[in-house]
Design a protein around this motif. Structure first.
Motif, mmCIF file in Angstrom:
data_model
loop_
_atom_site.group_PDB
_atom_site.id
_atom_site.type_symbol
_atom_site.label_atom_id
_atom_site.label_comp_id
_atom_site.label_asym_id
_atom_site.label_seq_id
_atom_site.Cartn_x
_atom_site.Cartn_y
_atom_site.Cartn_z
ATOM 1 N N MET A 1 0.857 -1.082 0.086
ATOM 2 C CA MET A 1 -0.166 -0.178 -0.099
ATOM 3 C C MET A 1 0.814 1.171 0.190
ATOM 4 S SD MET A 1 -2.762 1.257 2.842
ATOM 5 C CE MET A 1 -4.351 0.475 2.089
ATOM 6 N N GLY A 2 0.522 2.312 -0.847
ATOM 7 C CA GLY A 2 1.285 3.237 -1.171
ATOM 8 C C GLY A 2 1.478 4.295 -0.028
ATOM 9 N N ARG A 3 2.459 4.980 0.592
ATOM 10 C CA ARG A 3 2.285 5.855 1.615
ATOM 11 C C ARG A 3 2.706 7.510 1.184
ATOM 12 N NH1 ARG A 3 5.607 7.365 5.591
ATOM 13 N NH2 ARG A 3 4.715 7.533 7.916
ATOM 14 N N ARG A 4 1.935 8.461 0.942
ATOM 15 C CA ARG A 4 2.431 9.916 0.865
ATOM 16 C C ARG A 4 2.069 10.844 2.023
ATOM 17 N NH1 ARG A 4 0.952 11.021 -5.478
ATOM 18 N NH2 ARG A 4 2.674 12.681 -5.026
ATOM 19 N N ARG A 5 2.950 11.828 1.944
ATOM 20 C CA ARG A 5 2.798 12.859 2.955
ATOM 21 C C ARG A 5 2.386 14.077 2.250
ATOM 22 N NH1 ARG A 5 6.841 13.685 7.062
ATOM 23 N NH2 ARG A 5 5.190 14.256 8.566
ATOM 24 N N TYR A 6 1.586 14.926 2.825
ATOM 25 C CA TYR A 6 1.192 16.195 2.408
ATOM 26 C C TYR A 6 1.203 17.128 3.498
ATOM 27 C CZ TYR A 6 -0.683 13.467 -1.409
ATOM 28 O OH TYR A 6 -0.874 12.444 -2.489
ATOM 29 N N ALA A 7 1.501 18.488 3.215
ATOM 30 C CA ALA A 7 1.302 19.613 4.094
ATOM 31 C C ALA A 7 0.198 20.487 3.622
ATOM 32 C CB ALA A 7 2.644 20.500 4.286
ATOM 33 N N VAL A 8 -0.919 20.503 4.404
ATOM 34 C CA VAL A 8 -2.271 21.255 3.961
ATOM 35 C C VAL A 8 -2.296 22.558 4.854
ATOM 36 C CG1 VAL A 8 -4.522 21.048 3.527
ATOM 37 C CG2 VAL A 8 -3.049 19.090 3.277
ATOM 38 N N ASN A 9 -2.257 23.648 4.202
ATOM 39 C CA ASN A 9 -2.477 24.884 4.764
ATOM 40 C C ASN A 9 -3.965 25.041 4.938
ATOM 41 O OD1 ASN A 9 0.271 26.094 5.247
ATOM 42 N ND2 ASN A 9 0.287 25.970 2.947
ATOM 43 N N GLU B 1 -7.256 27.716 6.883
ATOM 44 C CA GLU B 1 -7.259 28.959 7.183
ATOM 45 C C GLU B 1 -6.953 29.467 8.489
ATOM 46 O OE1 GLU B 1 -10.994 32.485 6.738
ATOM 47 O OE2 GLU B 1 -11.206 30.520 5.935
ATOM 48 N N LYS B 2 -7.405 28.797 9.557
ATOM 49 C CA LYS B 2 -7.468 29.230 10.915
ATOM 50 C C LYS B 2 -6.734 28.203 11.832
ATOM 51 C CE LYS B 2 -11.517 31.896 10.649
ATOM 52 N NZ LYS B 2 -12.876 31.967 11.103
ATOM 53 N N SER B 3 -6.418 26.884 11.441
ATOM 54 C CA SER B 3 -5.633 25.720 11.956
ATOM 55 C C SER B 3 -4.177 25.825 11.773
ATOM 56 C CB SER B 3 -6.531 24.641 12.005
ATOM 57 O OG SER B 3 -7.624 24.697 12.496
ATOM 58 N N GLY B 4 -3.768 26.649 10.994
ATOM 59 C CA GLY B 4 -2.095 26.452 10.389
ATOM 60 C C GLY B 4 -2.062 25.255 9.608
ATOM 61 N N GLU B 5 -0.744 24.927 9.635
ATOM 62 C CA GLU B 5 -0.438 23.726 8.564
ATOM 63 C C GLU B 5 -0.680 22.452 9.303
ATOM 64 O OE1 GLU B 5 3.335 23.310 6.021
ATOM 65 O OE2 GLU B 5 3.824 22.387 7.759
ATOM 66 N N ILE B 6 -1.486 21.292 8.617
ATOM 67 C CA ILE B 6 -1.745 20.149 9.104
ATOM 68 C C ILE B 6 -1.031 19.214 8.128
ATOM 69 C CG2 ILE B 6 -3.587 18.391 9.384
ATOM 70 C CD1 ILE B 6 -5.506 20.663 9.997
ATOM 71 N N ILE B 7 -0.123 18.046 8.838
ATOM 72 C CA ILE B 7 0.491 17.111 8.215
ATOM 73 C C ILE B 7 -0.353 15.976 7.758
ATOM 74 C CG2 ILE B 7 2.818 15.735 8.088
ATOM 75 C CD1 ILE B 7 3.142 18.684 7.549
ATOM 76 N N VAL B 8 -0.501 15.801 6.460
ATOM 77 C CA VAL B 8 -1.468 14.465 6.313
ATOM 78 C C VAL B 8 -0.543 13.441 5.798
ATOM 79 C CG1 VAL B 8 -3.501 13.908 4.718
ATOM 80 C CG2 VAL B 8 -3.191 16.091 5.836
ATOM 81 N N THR B 9 -0.856 12.056 6.402
ATOM 82 C CA THR B 9 -0.338 11.001 5.823
ATOM 83 C C THR B 9 -1.307 10.077 5.057
ATOM 84 O OG1 THR B 9 1.349 10.863 7.560
ATOM 85 C CG2 THR B 9 1.186 8.790 6.137
ATOM 86 N N VAL B 10 -1.043 9.644 3.762
ATOM 87 C CA VAL B 10 -2.231 9.118 3.116
ATOM 88 C C VAL B 10 -1.645 7.493 2.791
ATOM 89 C CG1 VAL B 10 -3.533 8.599 1.051
ATOM 90 C CG2 VAL B 10 -2.948 10.919 1.999
ATOM 91 N N GLN B 11 -2.604 6.543 3.183
ATOM 92 C CA GLN B 11 -2.031 5.171 3.009
ATOM 93 C C GLN B 11 -3.248 4.714 1.941
ATOM 94 O OE1 GLN B 11 -1.965 3.515 7.078
ATOM 95 N NE2 GLN B 11 -0.658 2.138 6.325
ATOM 96 N N ILE C 1 -6.641 8.474 5.150
ATOM 97 C CA ILE C 1 -6.036 9.909 5.459
ATOM 98 C C ILE C 1 -5.797 9.934 6.864
ATOM 99 C CG2 ILE C 1 -6.572 12.367 4.819
ATOM 100 C CD1 ILE C 1 -8.556 11.195 2.895
ATOM 101 N N HIS C 2 -4.509 10.013 7.132
ATOM 102 C CA HIS C 2 -4.208 10.171 8.653
ATOM 103 C C HIS C 2 -3.775 11.588 9.017
ATOM 104 C CE1 HIS C 2 -4.246 5.840 9.168
ATOM 105 N NE2 HIS C 2 -3.087 5.706 8.256
ATOM 106 N N ILE C 3 -4.428 12.284 9.924
ATOM 107 C CA ILE C 3 -4.343 13.650 10.307
ATOM 108 C C ILE C 3 -3.151 13.777 11.511
ATOM 109 C CG2 ILE C 3 -5.254 15.733 11.228
ATOM 110 C CD1 ILE C 3 -6.178 14.939 8.175
#
Length: 347
Positions: free
Chosen positions: A1-9, A11-21, A65-67
């Motif tokens: 299973m693939g695994r990718r990471r994203y940084a999602v900005n 509006e009011k909660s800042g940057e959230i790092i997301v790991t997708v499996q 989608i892991h937050i």
């Protein structure tokens, strides 16, 4: 299973790092889960659960989608002093930004503790994007945990987690497993302390704890999506979850209490996995995954382990339908619900 990471900005909660499996390009044929972790941990708690043996078949036909809540990614730097850590309400509302960023239409929420509270608020704010909520040790009221723990002041020594704060996190996570002569007590404590003091940022952990302790009541009575509440008999939240369940519409909610368990993801992963599968089948998802102990061929004859009639009835597996097509989510709700299939709750 693939695994990718994203940084999602957001509006009011800042940057959230997301790991997708998993492969989100296949989301039409998959169950897509959105996970939010508890206090004193990060996405790794759900990633480890998803990678466990009992989740193999679910994982093969799902995306996760892991937050990481702000500042909780592995080896994260200190959050800026000027950064206003979001309330659980705001965090829940802003998770929609992650779905939009990833072009995801619908999710099933899977959260634990504080993360369950966040996902419940997401489901309340965005019911059209949420197919259901699986909430582990969710708290409905603002003060219930503090009443139980009877701690008004938690000390943080500079940027470190102070002893009373560490005690709170241990109690919050493991409850009565730390009371009495549990032979695993020292192992539980040492492993948790090691995690707490290694890859996680203690100063940022404090912000999430503060947000949890200042949360507002959770109006789950207004929830439009189906709910599965999970708790362990030995969890400090067992009575809190039961109280919440009693106040909700029984047509929408199921309660699973796991015996001899406090931290259900660690103590009873197979039972949690089975309840997740039953819940998903009730939403028309993961219909080709056989239940443990059920003949695999029989799994294809009905979509959710029971007979249904009419427009929301079972989708038969035709000769021309692949297993992937069979797993494709049926957004129309099935009339068979998980309530009929989980074991009765022991009083």
């Amino acid at each position: 299973m693939g695994r990718r990471r994203y940084a999602v900005n957001t509006e009011k909660s800042g940057e959230i790092i997301v790991t997708v499996q998993g492969d989100l390009s296949q989301q039409e044929k998959r169950a897509v889960f959105l996970t939010v972790h508890d206090l004193g941990t990060n996405h790794s708690s759900f990633e480890e659960f998803v990678n466990s043996a009992c989740m193999i078949e679910i994982k093969e036909r799902s995306c996760f989608i892991h937050i990481d809540v702000p500042g909780h990614a592995d080896n994260a730097p200190n959050l800026a002093d000027a950064f206003q850590f979001p309330t659980l309400q705001l965090l829940g509302e802003e998770l929609i930004t992650v779905l939009d960023f990833l072009h995801v239409k619908y999710v099933i929420g899977l959260g634990e503790g504080a993360g369950a509270n966040v996902l419940a608020r997401f489901g309340l704010a965005h019911p059209s994007r949420c197919l259901g909520l699986i909430l582990i040790n969710v708290t409905g009221s603002a003060a219930s945990v503090l009443d139980v723990f009877k701690t008004k002041f938690i000390s943080w020594k500079g940027d470190e987690v102070g002893q009373s704060a560490e005690d709170f996190l241990l109690y919050h996570k493991f409850g009565y497993q730390l009371v009495g002569d549990n032979p695993d007590k020292e192992k539980i404590v040492s492993e948790f302390q090691s995690r707490l003091h290694s890859s996680l940022n203690s100063k940022n952990i404090k912000q999430y704890v503060k947000a949890f302790m200042s949360r507002k009541d959770l109006p789950l009575k207004n929830c439009k999506v189906d709910l599965l509440l999970i708790t362990g008999i030995m969890s400090p939240y067992a009575s809190v979850v039961e109280k919440l369940y009693k106040d909700l519409n029984k047509e929408k909610v199921t309660l699973l209490k796991v015996e001899r368990a406090g931290d259900v993801l660690a103590d009873a992963p197979a039972k949690v996995a089975q309840s997740i599968l039953l819940f998903c089948k009730g939403q028309g998802l993961l219909t080709s995954v056989a239940m443990p102990g059920v003949d695999r061929n029989r799994a294809f004859s009905t979509s959710s382990g029971g007979s249904t009639e009419g427009a929301t009835g079972a989708r038969r597996l035709s000769r021309g339908m692949s297993m992937e097509d069979y797993d494709k989510p049926n957004i129309r709700r099935l009339s068979v619900t998980i309530n009929e299939q989980l074991p009765p709750i022991k009083k």
